[in-house]
Design a protein around this motif. Structure first.
Motif, PDB file in Angstrom:
ATOM      1  N   PRO A   1       0.822  -1.222   0.000  1.00  0.00           N
ATOM      2  CA  PRO A   1       0.000   0.000   0.000  1.00  0.00           C
ATOM      3  C   PRO A   1       0.850   1.265   0.000  1.00  0.00           C
ATOM      4  O   PRO A   1       1.870   1.337   0.692  1.00  0.00           O
ATOM      5  CB  PRO A   1      -0.814  -0.125   1.292  1.00  0.00           C
ATOM      6  CG  PRO A   1       0.055  -0.947   2.191  1.00  0.00           C
ATOM      7  CD  PRO A   1       0.767  -1.916   1.299  1.00  0.00           C
ATOM      8  N   LEU A   2       0.388   2.259  -0.748  1.00  0.00           N
ATOM      9  CA  LEU A   2       1.101   3.536  -0.826  1.00  0.00           C
ATOM     10  C   LEU A   2       0.260   4.709  -0.339  1.00  0.00           C
ATOM     11  O   LEU A   2       0.725   5.849  -0.332  1.00  0.00           O
ATOM     12  CB  LEU A   2       1.548   3.786  -2.276  1.00  0.00           C
ATOM     13  CG  LEU A   2       2.545   2.771  -2.846  1.00  0.00           C
ATOM     14  CD1 LEU A   2       2.837   3.089  -4.313  1.00  0.00           C
ATOM     15  CD2 LEU A   2       3.831   2.749  -2.039  1.00  0.00           C
ATOM     16  N   THR A   3      -0.983   4.448   0.070  1.00  0.00           N
ATOM     17  CA  THR A   3      -1.854   5.493   0.597  1.00  0.00           C
ATOM     18  C   THR A   3      -2.395   5.056   1.953  1.00  0.00           C
ATOM     19  O   THR A   3      -2.450   3.850   2.251  1.00  0.00           O
ATOM     20  CB  THR A   3      -3.042   5.774  -0.342  1.00  0.00           C
ATOM     21  OG1 THR A   3      -3.902   4.614  -0.364  1.00  0.00           O
ATOM     22  CG2 THR A   3      -2.561   6.084  -1.765  1.00  0.00           C
ATOM     23  N   PRO A   4      -2.830   6.011   2.797  1.00  0.00           N
ATOM     24  CA  PRO A   4      -3.402   5.633   4.107  1.00  0.00           C
ATOM     25  C   PRO A   4      -4.616   4.716   3.971  1.00  0.00           C
ATOM     26  O   PRO A   4      -4.798   3.804   4.786  1.00  0.00           O
ATOM     27  CB  PRO A   4      -3.774   6.979   4.732  1.00  0.00           C
ATOM     28  CG  PRO A   4      -2.862   7.964   4.076  1.00  0.00           C
ATOM     29  CD  PRO A   4      -2.672   7.475   2.665  1.00  0.00           C
ATOM     30  N   GLU A   5      -5.431   4.940   2.949  1.00  0.00           N
ATOM     31  CA  GLU A   5      -6.621   4.114   2.762  1.00  0.00           C
ATOM     32  C   GLU A   5      -6.239   2.676   2.424  1.00  0.00           C
ATOM     33  O   GLU A   5      -6.796   1.721   2.974  1.00  0.00           O
ATOM     34  CB  GLU A   5      -7.503   4.700   1.655  1.00  0.00           C
ATOM     35  CG  GLU A   5      -8.136   6.049   1.976  1.00  0.00           C
ATOM     36  CD  GLU A   5      -7.143   7.205   1.851  1.00  0.00           C
ATOM     37  OE1 GLU A   5      -7.438   8.278   2.392  1.00  0.00           O
ATOM     38  OE2 GLU A   5      -6.079   7.021   1.210  1.00  0.00           O
ATOM     39  N   GLN A   6      -5.263   2.513   1.518  1.00  0.00           N
ATOM     40  CA  GLN A   6      -4.806   1.170   1.177  1.00  0.00           C
ATOM     41  C   GLN A   6      -4.150   0.493   2.380  1.00  0.00           C
ATOM     42  O   GLN A   6      -4.319  -0.704   2.604  1.00  0.00           O
ATOM     43  CB  GLN A   6      -3.819   1.244   0.017  1.00  0.00           C
ATOM     44  CG  GLN A   6      -4.442   1.640  -1.314  1.00  0.00           C
ATOM     45  CD  GLN A   6      -3.379   1.833  -2.386  1.00  0.00           C
ATOM     46  OE1 GLN A   6      -2.238   2.181  -2.101  1.00  0.00           O
ATOM     47  NE2 GLN A   6      -3.777   1.635  -3.643  1.00  0.00           N
ATOM     48  N   THR A   7      -3.403   1.275   3.151  1.00  0.00           N
ATOM     49  CA  THR A   7      -2.734   0.710   4.329  1.00  0.00           C
ATOM     50  C   THR A   7      -3.746   0.162   5.320  1.00  0.00           C
ATOM     51  O   THR A   7      -3.608  -0.971   5.819  1.00  0.00           O
ATOM     52  CB  THR A   7      -1.860   1.774   5.009  1.00  0.00           C
ATOM     53  OG1 THR A   7      -0.855   2.220   4.090  1.00  0.00           O
ATOM     54  CG2 THR A   7      -1.188   1.212   6.251  1.00  0.00           C
TER      55      THR A   7
ATOM     56  N   GLU B   1      14.829  -0.298  -4.349  1.00  0.00           N
ATOM     57  CA  GLU B   1      15.771   0.119  -5.380  1.00  0.00           C
ATOM     58  C   GLU B   1      17.019   0.773  -4.784  1.00  0.00           C
ATOM     59  O   GLU B   1      18.119   0.614  -5.309  1.00  0.00           O
ATOM     60  CB  GLU B   1      15.086   1.124  -6.325  1.00  0.00           C
ATOM     61  CG  GLU B   1      13.991   0.515  -7.180  1.00  0.00           C
ATOM     62  CD  GLU B   1      14.563  -0.182  -8.406  1.00  0.00           C
ATOM     63  OE1 GLU B   1      14.781   0.487  -9.421  1.00  0.00           O
ATOM     64  OE2 GLU B   1      14.802  -1.405  -8.318  1.00  0.00           O
ATOM     65  N   ARG B   2      16.806   1.487  -3.680  1.00  0.00           N
ATOM     66  CA  ARG B   2      17.927   2.215  -3.079  1.00  0.00           C
ATOM     67  C   ARG B   2      17.634   2.425  -1.600  1.00  0.00           C
ATOM     68  O   ARG B   2      16.521   2.794  -1.228  1.00  0.00           O
ATOM     69  CB  ARG B   2      18.108   3.565  -3.773  1.00  0.00           C
ATOM     70  CG  ARG B   2      19.356   4.336  -3.352  1.00  0.00           C
ATOM     71  CD  ARG B   2      19.568   5.569  -4.225  1.00  0.00           C
ATOM     72  NE  ARG B   2      18.609   6.644  -3.912  1.00  0.00           N
ATOM     73  CZ  ARG B   2      17.531   6.900  -4.629  1.00  0.00           C
ATOM     74  NH1 ARG B   2      17.222   6.160  -5.688  1.00  0.00           N
ATOM     75  NH2 ARG B   2      16.730   7.897  -4.307  1.00  0.00           N
ATOM     76  N   VAL B   3      18.613   2.183  -0.764  1.00  0.00           N
ATOM     77  CA  VAL B   3      18.466   2.419   0.672  1.00  0.00           C
ATOM     78  C   VAL B   3      18.762   3.883   0.954  1.00  0.00           C
ATOM     79  O   VAL B   3      19.868   4.366   0.715  1.00  0.00           O
ATOM     80  CB  VAL B   3      19.408   1.506   1.484  1.00  0.00           C
ATOM     81  CG1 VAL B   3      19.303   1.830   2.970  1.00  0.00           C
ATOM     82  CG2 VAL B   3      19.073   0.040   1.238  1.00  0.00           C
ATOM     83  N   LEU B   4      17.752   4.585   1.464  1.00  0.00           N
ATOM     84  CA  LEU B   4      17.885   6.025   1.722  1.00  0.00           C
ATOM     85  C   LEU B   4      18.424   6.306   3.120  1.00  0.00           C
ATOM     86  O   LEU B   4      19.092   7.324   3.329  1.00  0.00           O
ATOM     87  CB  LEU B   4      16.519   6.698   1.553  1.00  0.00           C
ATOM     88  CG  LEU B   4      15.845   6.483   0.194  1.00  0.00           C
ATOM     89  CD1 LEU B   4      14.443   7.087   0.218  1.00  0.00           C
ATOM     90  CD2 LEU B   4      16.670   7.106  -0.927  1.00  0.00           C
TER      91      LEU B   4
ATOM     92  N   LEU C   1      11.269   2.869  -3.515  1.00  0.00           N
ATOM     93  CA  LEU C   1      10.631   1.707  -4.110  1.00  0.00           C
ATOM     94  C   LEU C   1      10.699   1.735  -5.629  1.00  0.00           C
ATOM     95  O   LEU C   1      10.676   2.809  -6.251  1.00  0.00           O
ATOM     96  CB  LEU C   1       9.157   1.640  -3.680  1.00  0.00           C
ATOM     97  CG  LEU C   1       8.899   1.532  -2.182  1.00  0.00           C
ATOM     98  CD1 LEU C   1       7.407   1.515  -1.911  1.00  0.00           C
ATOM     99  CD2 LEU C   1       9.559   0.291  -1.605  1.00  0.00           C
ATOM    100  N   LYS C   2      10.765   0.566  -6.187  1.00  0.00           N
ATOM    101  CA  LYS C   2      10.682   0.444  -7.633  1.00  0.00           C
ATOM    102  C   LYS C   2       9.309   0.917  -8.088  1.00  0.00           C
ATOM    103  O   LYS C   2       8.284   0.491  -7.563  1.00  0.00           O
ATOM    104  CB  LYS C   2      10.881  -1.014  -8.049  1.00  0.00           C
ATOM    105  CG  LYS C   2      10.882  -1.236  -9.550  1.00  0.00           C
ATOM    106  CD  LYS C   2      11.122  -2.697  -9.885  1.00  0.00           C
ATOM    107  CE  LYS C   2      11.129  -2.910 -11.387  1.00  0.00           C
ATOM    108  NZ  LYS C   2      11.375  -4.334 -11.731  1.00  0.00           N
ATOM    109  N   GLY C   3       9.270   1.822  -9.015  1.00  0.00           N
ATOM    110  CA  GLY C   3       8.006   2.385  -9.477  1.00  0.00           C
ATOM    111  C   GLY C   3       7.608   3.659  -8.756  1.00  0.00           C
ATOM    112  O   GLY C   3       6.589   4.264  -9.070  1.00  0.00           O
ATOM    113  N   GLY C   4       8.404   4.086  -7.763  1.00  0.00           N
ATOM    114  CA  GLY C   4       8.117   5.332  -7.057  1.00  0.00           C
ATOM    115  C   GLY C   4       7.626   5.121  -5.640  1.00  0.00           C
ATOM    116  O   GLY C   4       7.068   4.070  -5.309  1.00  0.00           O
ATOM    117  N   GLY C   5       7.850   6.106  -4.809  1.00  0.00           N
ATOM    118  CA  GLY C   5       7.432   6.038  -3.417  1.00  0.00           C
ATOM    119  C   GLY C   5       8.552   5.560  -2.510  1.00  0.00           C
ATOM    120  O   GLY C   5       9.615   5.124  -2.974  1.00  0.00           O
TER     121      GLY C   5
END
Length: 201
Positions: free
Chosen positions: A54-60, A73-76, A100-104
């Motif tokens: 999930p990438l939104t509060p509703e999905q979470t 993809e990369r450790v920030l 994340l791969k694909g954004g976020g």
């Protein structure tokens, strides 16, 4: 008690008490909703299929405690926080913030260590369980770490019944205080009338 009842203050107090009672009943409704949500979370871990992370509060809220996977993809950033191993031993949870791969972005709980120092993990695919935050609790753990205790929906509090009780208590308290204020006002008025009568005599 109704003699010379102050109209405006009385209206304000009554409206305030009614508002508090309404908030109390609203919290009772929220308690039922939270109970149903917690029951759904309790069975989420038994569902075999994985869901998209999930990438939104509703999905979470919908997908908490379900299995999912991400590609880091990369450790920030990396950090350690208090955590418990699957065996119940207190120590440190090693957390990586990932692009994340694909954004976020999201946090990944890679696993458990006894000391706060963690591995130099550089990313990759992680499967695990969606926990509040949200974050993904790796299962199996990554970077050679020990498994963390899985997230448990029983740790989520359902405080709405307590909040409802507080609102009802506030309403009763406001009315009781106002009742005693009116009674004292009545006694003061009666005392003033007696003084005037004595002066006239």
């Amino acid at each position: 008690m109704t003699r010379n009842l102050p109209i405006i203050p009385t209206i304000i107090v009554v409206l305030a008490a009614l508002t508090m009672v309404a908030l109390g009943f609203w919290q009772l409704g929220r308690a039922d909703e939270k109970e149903a949500m917690l029951a759904r979370y309790a069975t989420a871990g038994d569902l075999p299929e994985s869901v998209a992370y999930p990438l939104t509060p509703e999905q979470t809220e919908q997908d908490l405690y379900r299995r999912s996977s991400i590609t880091c993809e990369r450790v920030l950033d990396r950090r350690a926080t208090a955590g418990t191993s699957e065996a119940g031993v207190k120590g440190w949870a090693q957390i990586a913030r990932c692009a994340l791969k694909g954004g976020g972005e999201t946090e990944v709980a890679l696993g458990w260590t006894r000391a706060p120092d963690g591995p130099q993990w550089t990313g990759g695919t992680v499967t695990g369980i969606i926990a509040p935050g949200p974050k993904l609790v790796a299962d199996p753990p990554r970077a050679g770490l020990i498994a963390l205790s899985p997230p448990d929906p029983a740790d989520l509090p359902n405080n709405h019944m307590a909040y409802a009780g507080q609102w009802f208590f506030f309403a009763i308290t406001a009315l009781v205080i106002y009742f005693f204020a009116l009674r004292r006002r009545r006694r003061d008025q009666d005392a003033d009338e007696l003084d005037r009568d004595d002066d006239e005599d």
